[in-house]
Design an enzyme around this catalytic site. Structure first.
Site, short mmCIF file in Angstrom:
data_model
loop_
_atom_site.label_atom_id
_atom_site.label_comp_id
_atom_site.label_asym_id
_atom_site.label_seq_id
_atom_site.Cartn_x
_atom_site.Cartn_y
_atom_site.Cartn_z
N ILE A 352 0.96 0.17 -1.20
CA ILE A 352 1.72 -0.18 -0.01
C ILE A 352 2.94 -1.01 -0.38
O ILE A 352 2.96 -1.66 -1.45
CB ILE A 352 0.82 -0.94 0.99
N CYS A 353 3.96 -0.96 0.47
CA CYS A 353 5.12 -1.84 0.36
C CYS A 353 5.94 -1.53 -0.89
O CYS A 353 6.41 -0.42 -1.06
CB CYS A 353 4.66 -3.30 0.42
N ALA A 354 6.09 -2.49 -1.80
CA ALA A 354 6.89 -2.27 -3.00
C ALA A 354 6.17 -1.42 -4.05
O ALA A 354 6.82 -0.78 -4.88
CB ALA A 354 7.27 -3.62 -3.62
N PHE A 374 8.11 0.46 1.18
CA PHE A 374 8.91 -0.49 1.95
C PHE A 374 10.28 0.13 2.20
O PHE A 374 10.87 0.74 1.30
CB PHE A 374 9.05 -1.81 1.19
N SER A 400 1.76 3.37 2.21
CA SER A 400 2.20 2.76 3.46
C SER A 400 3.39 1.84 3.20
O SER A 400 3.82 1.67 2.06
CB SER A 400 1.04 2.03 4.13
#
Length: 433
Positions: A352-354, A374, A400
């Site tokens: 998720i994210c980075a 992200f 995500s």
């Protein structure tokens, strides 16, 4: 391609249904701070906030409050009511406080905010020093807040909600004192008291606290990069490509690595939610010691070091984000080797994210896969064609976008492992949807 709506429920009374926070005009005796420009904000002193924690505190709530308020620039003191700075929060998550509550007795704060969780809320209520600190703070007109069990168990027991509208975790509503007007809303602001319902409302709650301390513009500024849901409480979706069943023997074994700079909200929401679902989750530090300092300075203690964790087999490996944490993951040869073996064997993995952009992509772990990340890092994905999805499953991969999509991400994992009914049950228990 299938997009599934896991839940779609009506937004409760007094809630606007999306961020910004609930309509303050619908509560009485409300306090609205002036709106500050960025230049004014820069000249203001940092707001001081006390967040007490205890054994059995709900970690999602505690960590989200701390993280979001620190994003806003608040000086947050995390204080233990126990004999040790390290507390064993709910779901086996270990947090380390900055100081002890007793050492805060002579300090003044702009806000005191209590997380929930049982028996954590009981311990907060029974701490005489904390009760004295909060009551003096309220007498001086200070802003105070509580979420989940804490409004009923602590604030209500101390007589600090008398004559006010308030909310709490659904099963604790009948424990509210009779002199409190109980409201089934996600966040309620009445006078100087702010209350909320549970882990699934914690981000909204924390952003409402930012708005009370700094104004709506600041709250909106903080909310934007968190990738919040557009319609809070109404449901959430997961998009799936190349659907395959996620099979495992007995209980799924899940590895969640953490590092200095990991995004604490993402890590804790993932661990907490998957343990609620009865998965076996191993939290492994990629650093040289178990305790890591996450991106907003929350201290989390892992279960094991990665070298020890690597001796086991896992059905799923999930990476939280955070820029520095993702870079640490990418630089960990041991972790990259585990991920490569996981992908090669057709087992499940995600990020998720980075982490999709900074870990999976550079190491070839998104080859032939669609992924998201992200928003500002999606340009690093070789194939960003499906990156607008909040939660995206492609075969044995799940990705995500950021802190505001993490609970959807965790519930998507629960659906793939345990089925939709279990995911919906958890969403309801978390007061997420």
């Amino acid at each position: 391609m299938a997009t599934r709506h896991l839940a779609r429920l009506p937004v409760p009374l007094f809630c606007e249904g999306r961020y910004p926070a609930p309509k303050l005009a619908q509560t009485r005796r409300f306090f609205t701070p002036p709106c500050f420009s960025n230049s004014t904000m820069a000249s203001l002193p940092s707001k001081k906030v006390l967040v007490p924690i205890a054994g059995g505190t709900e970690p999602i709530e505690a960590v989200i409050i701390i993280d979001v308020l620190r994003r806003a620039g608040a000086d947050v003191t995390v204080a233990s009511v126990e004999k040790n700075l390290r507390v064993d929060a709910c779901w086996g998550i270990k947090l380390v406080a900055d100081t002890f509550v007793v050492d805060c007795a002579d300090s003044s704060f702009d806000l005191i905010s209590l997380p929930g969780g049982i028996p954590g809320a009981d311990s907060l209520r029974d701490c005489g020093v904390l009760e004295s600190i909060v009551k003096k703070h309220v007498e001086k007109g200070g802003l105070y807040a509580a979420i989940c069990a804490a409004p009923a168990v602590a604030l209500g027991s101390w007589g600090l909600l008398k004559g006010l509208k308030a909310t709490c975790y659904p099963t604790f509503m009948d424990k509210m004192p009779s002199d409190v007007t109980k409201v089934e809303s996600r966040v309620i602001i009445d006078g100087r008291a702010v209350t909320s319902r549970g882990p699934g409302t914690a981000i909204e709650f924390a952003l409402a606290l930012v708005e009370q301390l700094y104004g709506k513009d600041k709250a909106d500024e903080i909310a934007g990069p968190m990738v919040m849901r557009p319609h809070l409480g109404e449901g959430f979706t997961m998009t799936e490509l190349n659907s395959v069943p996620w099979k495992y023997d007995n209980t799924p074994q899940i590895l969640v690595p953490i590092a200095n700079g990991s995004e604490e909200m993402e890590a804790v929401i993932i661990i907490d939610t998957l343990r609620r679902a009865k998965a076996k989750v191993v939290v492994a530090s990629v650093e040289e010691k178990l305790e890591i300092t996450a991106s907003r300075k929350v201290k989390i203690v892992a279960d094991v070091l990665l070298d020890e964790a690597a001796k086991l087999q896992y059905d799923l490996i999930i990476l939280p984000g955070g820029l520095s944490g993702a870079q640490a993951f990418s630089n960990s040869g041991k972790l990259v080797e585990l991920l490569e073996k996981q992908a090669e064997s057709g087992k499940f993995y995600g990020a998720i994210c980075a982490s999709p952009a900074l870990v999976l992509e550079p190491h070839g772990l998104l080859k032939g896969k669609k992924a998201t990340a992200f928003p500002s890092l999606c340009e690093k994905l070789k194939d960003p064609s499906e990156s607008e999805n909040r939660v995206l499953v492609d075969g044995n991969l799940i990705t995500s976008r950021g802190p505001g999509t993490t609970m959807e991400f965790a519930l998507g994992i629960v659906e793939k492992l345990f089925g939709r009914e279990r995911a919906l049950e958890l969403a309801e228990g978390l007061v997420f949807a």
